[in-house]
Design a protein around this motif. Sequence first.
Motif, short mmCIF file in Angstrom:
data_model
loop_
_atom_site.label_atom_id
_atom_site.label_comp_id
_atom_site.label_asym_id
_atom_site.label_seq_id
_atom_site.Cartn_x
_atom_site.Cartn_y
_atom_site.Cartn_z
N HIS A 130 49.12 59.80 50.85
CA HIS A 130 49.13 59.68 49.40
C HIS A 130 48.86 58.22 49.04
O HIS A 130 48.76 57.34 49.92
N PHE A 131 48.77 57.98 47.73
CA PHE A 131 48.53 56.63 47.21
C PHE A 131 49.75 56.19 46.42
O PHE A 131 50.50 57.04 45.87
N GLN A 132 49.94 54.84 46.33
CA GLN A 132 51.09 54.27 45.67
C GLN A 132 50.66 53.20 44.68
O GLN A 132 49.74 52.42 44.96
N VAL A 133 51.39 53.21 43.52
CA VAL A 133 51.16 52.18 42.52
C VAL A 133 52.51 51.81 41.94
O VAL A 133 53.35 52.66 41.67
N LYS A 134 52.74 50.50 41.78
CA LYS A 134 54.03 50.00 41.29
C LYS A 134 54.10 50.12 39.78
O LYS A 134 53.14 49.81 39.07
N LEU A 135 55.26 50.56 39.27
CA LEU A 135 55.49 50.73 37.84
C LEU A 135 56.44 49.65 37.33
O LEU A 135 57.24 49.09 38.09
N THR A 136 56.33 49.38 36.05
CA THR A 136 57.24 48.44 35.38
C THR A 136 58.09 49.21 34.37
O THR A 136 57.89 50.41 34.14
N ASP A 137 59.03 48.51 33.72
CA ASP A 137 59.89 49.17 32.74
C ASP A 137 59.14 49.56 31.47
O ASP A 137 59.67 50.31 30.65
N ASN A 138 57.93 49.05 31.32
CA ASN A 138 57.13 49.39 30.14
C ASN A 138 56.07 50.43 30.46
O ASN A 138 55.26 50.78 29.59
N SER A 139 56.03 50.93 31.70
CA SER A 139 55.00 51.88 32.10
C SER A 139 55.32 53.26 31.54
O SER A 139 56.48 53.65 31.36
N ARG A 140 54.25 53.97 31.25
CA ARG A 140 54.33 55.35 30.82
C ARG A 140 53.05 56.06 31.22
O ARG A 140 52.06 55.41 31.54
N GLY A 141 53.07 57.39 31.20
CA GLY A 141 51.86 58.11 31.57
C GLY A 141 52.17 59.59 31.80
O GLY A 141 53.23 60.11 31.43
N LYS A 142 51.17 60.23 32.43
CA LYS A 142 51.33 61.63 32.75
C LYS A 142 50.68 61.90 34.09
O LYS A 142 49.72 61.24 34.49
N VAL A 143 51.23 62.93 34.76
CA VAL A 143 50.73 63.35 36.06
C VAL A 143 50.57 64.86 35.99
O VAL A 143 51.51 65.59 35.66
N VAL A 144 49.32 65.34 36.32
CA VAL A 144 49.02 66.76 36.28
C VAL A 144 48.99 67.28 37.71
O VAL A 144 48.20 66.80 38.54
N ILE A 145 49.90 68.27 37.97
CA ILE A 145 49.99 68.89 39.30
C ILE A 145 49.74 70.38 39.10
O ILE A 145 50.61 71.12 38.65
N GLY A 146 48.51 70.83 39.41
CA GLY A 146 48.17 72.23 39.19
C GLY A 146 48.17 72.53 37.70
O GLY A 146 47.48 71.88 36.90
N ASP A 147 48.96 73.55 37.29
CA ASP A 147 49.06 73.88 35.87
C ASP A 147 50.29 73.29 35.22
O ASP A 147 50.68 73.69 34.12
N THR A 148 50.93 72.31 35.88
CA THR A 148 52.14 71.66 35.37
C THR A 148 51.84 70.20 35.07
O THR A 148 51.24 69.49 35.90
N THR A 149 52.24 69.76 33.89
CA THR A 149 52.04 68.37 33.47
C THR A 149 53.39 67.71 33.31
O THR A 149 54.28 68.25 32.64
N LEU A 150 53.56 66.51 33.92
CA LEU A 150 54.78 65.75 33.82
C LEU A 150 54.50 64.47 33.03
O LEU A 150 53.64 63.65 33.43
N LEU A 151 55.18 64.30 31.88
CA LEU A 151 55.10 63.10 31.07
C LEU A 151 56.30 62.23 31.38
O LEU A 151 57.43 62.73 31.46
N PHE A 152 56.07 60.93 31.56
CA PHE A 152 57.19 60.04 31.91
C PHE A 152 57.07 58.74 31.13
O PHE A 152 55.99 58.33 30.72
N GLN A 153 58.24 58.11 30.96
CA GLN A 153 58.34 56.79 30.37
C GLN A 153 59.72 56.23 30.69
O GLN A 153 60.63 56.98 31.03
#
Length: 495
Positions: A130-153
Amino acid sequence: MSANEGPGPHAGQATRAPGRPGAMTMAMQAVQVKPTGPKVLRIGVIQGGKIIEERIVRKRETVTVGGSERNHFVVASQAVGGRFELFQLVGSDYILNFTDQMTGRVGLPAGVQSLEQLRTSGAARNAGAHFQVKLTDNSRGKVVIGDTTLLFQFVTPPPVQPRPQLPAAARGGFAKSIDWMFTAFVMFSFMSHFGLVVYLENADWPIDEGINVIPDRFADLILVPERPPEPEPDDNSNQPAPTAEAPQEKPSKGQDAEPKGAEKPAGETAAEKAAAVADSTARMAEEAASAAEALLLGALSAEGGGALADVLAGGAVTGNAEDVLAQAAGVGVATDSSGGTLRTRAGGGTGDRTSGLGGLAASAGAGKTVGEGGAITEKAVKGRLNAGKDADMEGGSGDFDSKLVVAQFKARMRAIQICYEQQLRRNPGLQGKVTVQFTIEQSGSVSKATATENSTNDPAVAACVTDTVKRFRFNPGPEGGSVTFSYPIVFAPQG
């Protein structure tokens, strides 16, 4: 009021500029306690265009997704398998892990970039699978896994709301939770049953003794009912009653009421006969009851030599009737037309407790005999036994002392002797040796017994002896398994 004047505020009211918070709002913001500490993840799950779950992970920890129920979020997709660390906590920083099968975008300090751009540009570290990216306390986004979407902040953790509690007056204690009606019913039932048990334990119940223990159906056969006395005839019914003018004269002491030679009236003679019959009947009933009671008590009495007591002395009757009756003194088995000796009831006679069939004494104990011939006597048949001093162990997996086997045979030697004497009556010259082989189980019972040697040539003797051995009980039994012993017995008639 001019036309240019509008409906302004009332006198004394202060006006505020639009968009400016009121005094109440400012006061609440001033007293509000701001939470402290690092920000935490807020994640929402969208499926089919609808938010099905939203959660704030208050504790900074690694967040996992996958098909297993042990994950933070259950996502059924081959891209994550059973468990995948989507947000990995390393030290105090979060790292987003994603694969080439996932899509989405992430807001970073350098700007918003898609996961595809992070892979191709090298901004994401290639960790192999897999791949890795570092997040900060101001990061937000979404990750789509199949037919499921995860929104985070990342958000500031909200204060923990205290659990609502009822006022003290509304909260009930232990006493208020008791059902007093049911408790009273249980206590009353317990006291009633306990009192009944105490009463039954301490009650002095009457116990019938003597003739009262005989059931009524037997007593009716033994006791003769008393006849009612005949009514006396009223001979003086036609005579006039005495009057006061002519009182009857009483005879003096020296003068007889009636002459000696005078005959009694017919009425008085019938009354005396009825009284005599009633007295005789009562006396016969009393004697019959005494005889029946003595017969029952004598048969059961061990001191009186009762035959029934002899039969029951050994416990329950498990053998055949001939063996059981042989144990009672004075009871014999008739083998031909000539009778043996019979024993009289305990307490009767003078000292000789037996009498012949032709010389039985009367039940009243008068000593009179029936003159039908003399007493018939039978010659007693006795046998002599010579048992082995030791028992031979033939086999088995258990351990057992042979002395216990010899002791058991000596204790039951009388029963074995009866087996021999029964056949000795038929064959006076019967003698020989019988060797019994038997197996003792761990419980102490004898499972099987056979006669390995029988020089008497009488199978009835061997069969009776083996049946007697099968009824042996050893306590305690063998240890470790069953054992097999062999024991010899030599039979010979007494001279």
